[in-house]
Enzyme design. Structure first.
Site, mmCIF file in Angstrom:
data_model
loop_
_atom_site.group_PDB
_atom_site.id
_atom_site.type_symbol
_atom_site.label_atom_id
_atom_site.label_comp_id
_atom_site.label_asym_id
_atom_site.label_seq_id
_atom_site.Cartn_x
_atom_site.Cartn_y
_atom_site.Cartn_z
ATOM 1 N N ASP A 17 0.697 -1.305 0.152
ATOM 2 C CA ASP A 17 -0.013 0.030 0.006
ATOM 3 C C ASP A 17 0.914 1.002 0.114
ATOM 4 O O ASP A 17 1.644 1.172 0.785
ATOM 5 C CB ASP A 17 -0.982 -0.080 1.145
ATOM 6 N N ASN A 22 -13.031 -3.204 2.696
ATOM 7 C CA ASN A 22 -13.955 -2.049 2.819
ATOM 8 C C ASN A 22 -14.947 -2.141 1.645
ATOM 9 O O ASN A 22 -14.267 -2.488 0.563
ATOM 10 C CB ASN A 22 -13.160 -0.728 2.884
ATOM 11 N N GLY A 38 -16.089 2.718 3.852
ATOM 12 C CA GLY A 38 -14.868 3.147 3.801
ATOM 13 C C GLY A 38 -13.861 2.976 2.536
ATOM 14 O O GLY A 38 -12.697 3.182 2.474
ATOM 15 N N GLN A 39 -14.564 2.256 1.568
ATOM 16 C CA GLN A 39 -13.893 2.151 0.196
ATOM 17 C C GLN A 39 -13.698 3.603 -0.699
ATOM 18 O O GLN A 39 -14.520 4.249 -0.911
ATOM 19 C CB GLN A 39 -14.857 0.949 -0.469
ATOM 20 N N HIS A 47 -10.203 -5.436 -3.337
ATOM 21 C CA HIS A 47 -8.950 -5.474 -2.674
ATOM 22 C C HIS A 47 -9.217 -5.911 -1.401
ATOM 23 O O HIS A 47 -10.025 -5.369 -0.626
ATOM 24 C CB HIS A 47 -8.109 -4.329 -2.964
ATOM 25 N N HIS A 63 -7.074 -5.852 2.273
ATOM 26 C CA HIS A 63 -5.897 -5.320 3.081
ATOM 27 C C HIS A 63 -5.178 -6.160 3.968
ATOM 28 O O HIS A 63 -6.212 -6.719 4.508
ATOM 29 C CB HIS A 63 -6.473 -4.008 3.926
HETATM 30 P P1 5GP Z 1 -9.869 1.319 0.353
HETATM 31 O O1 5GP Z 1 -10.108 2.729 1.068
HETATM 32 O O2 5GP Z 1 -10.455 1.438 -0.877
HETATM 33 O O3 5GP Z 1 -10.292 0.312 1.202
HETATM 34 O O4 5GP Z 1 -8.368 1.255 0.156
HETATM 35 C C1 5GP Z 1 -7.705 1.807 -0.870
HETATM 36 C C2 5GP Z 1 -6.214 1.649 -0.610
HETATM 37 O O5 5GP Z 1 -5.410 1.952 -1.869
HETATM 38 C C3 5GP Z 1 -5.566 2.589 0.434
HETATM 39 O O6 5GP Z 1 -5.237 2.274 1.726
HETATM 40 C C4 5GP Z 1 -4.503 3.357 -0.380
HETATM 41 O O7 5GP Z 1 -3.614 3.868 0.407
HETATM 42 C C5 5GP Z 1 -4.223 2.597 -1.474
HETATM 43 N N1 5GP Z 1 -3.767 3.215 -2.690
HETATM 44 C C6 5GP Z 1 -4.511 4.258 -3.253
HETATM 45 N N2 5GP Z 1 -3.729 4.734 -4.450
HETATM 46 C C7 5GP Z 1 -2.717 3.633 -4.367
HETATM 47 C C8 5GP Z 1 -1.671 3.666 -5.333
HETATM 48 O O8 5GP Z 1 -1.380 4.469 -6.540
HETATM 49 N N3 5GP Z 1 -0.651 2.775 -5.166
HETATM 50 C C9 5GP Z 1 -0.719 1.894 -3.969
HETATM 51 N N4 5GP Z 1 0.181 0.873 -3.926
HETATM 52 N N5 5GP Z 1 -1.809 1.737 -3.111
HETATM 53 C C10 5GP Z 1 -2.757 3.109 -3.345
#
Ligand code: 5GP
Ligand code: ZN
Length: 113
Positions: free
Chosen positions: A31, A86, A92-93, A99, A101
């Site tokens: 991440d 999420n 929280g997505q 994906h 985490h």
């Molecule tokens: P969500 O909030 O959708 O559950 O998680 C999205 C995750 O993607 C976040 O933890 C954020 O830091 C990560 N993320 C967003 N953009 C990028 C990126 O360009 N590269 C990587 N490696 N992670 C990303």
């Protein structure tokens, strides 16, 4: 591939990411904004907007994502860890590409934010 989607672009190699794992169905990356000493993401290669969509159309993939996330946690040395999916804005997505985490390396708290 969805050209507007940041994770599709990572999978296509258009945006750099630290890749730890790859197979025909999923990719494991670090991440970019870690919320714990270990913070990895398991992405589906195919674009699904959320785990809801995966669970409805490909249960095997849903299970595989969890299995790979657990394997990456073990390989990262965090046998004790948290897996998070999420789902939707209230969940929280922030990236609409499914994906899982993997968070570890510190004491997790409950309830989550
Ligand atoms: P969500 O909030 O959708 O559950 O998680 C999205 C995750 O993607 C976040 O933890 C954020 O830091 C990560 N993320 C967003 N953009 C990028 C990126 O360009 N590269 C990587 N490696 N992670 C990303
Ligand atoms: Zn995508």
């Amino acid at each position: 591939m969805n050209a507007e989607c940041i994770f599709c672009r990572i999978i296509a190699g258009e945006i750099p990411a630290t890749q730890l794992y790859s197979d025909d169905d999923v990719v494991g990356i670090v991440d970019v904004s870690p919320q714990a000493p270990t913070h990895l993401l398991v992405l589906s290669r195919k674009h699904f907007s959320s785990m809801t969509q995966v669970a409805q159309s490909d249960e095997r993939l849903a299970g595989h994502m969890i299995a790979v996330a657990t394997r990456l946690a073990r390989e990262a040395g965090v046998q004790e860890h948290r897996l998070v999916v999420n789902t939707g804005a209230k969940g929280g997505q922030t990236v609409d590409h499914v994906h899982v985490h993997v968070l570890g390396g510190r004491q997790m708290t409950w309830p989550p934010g």
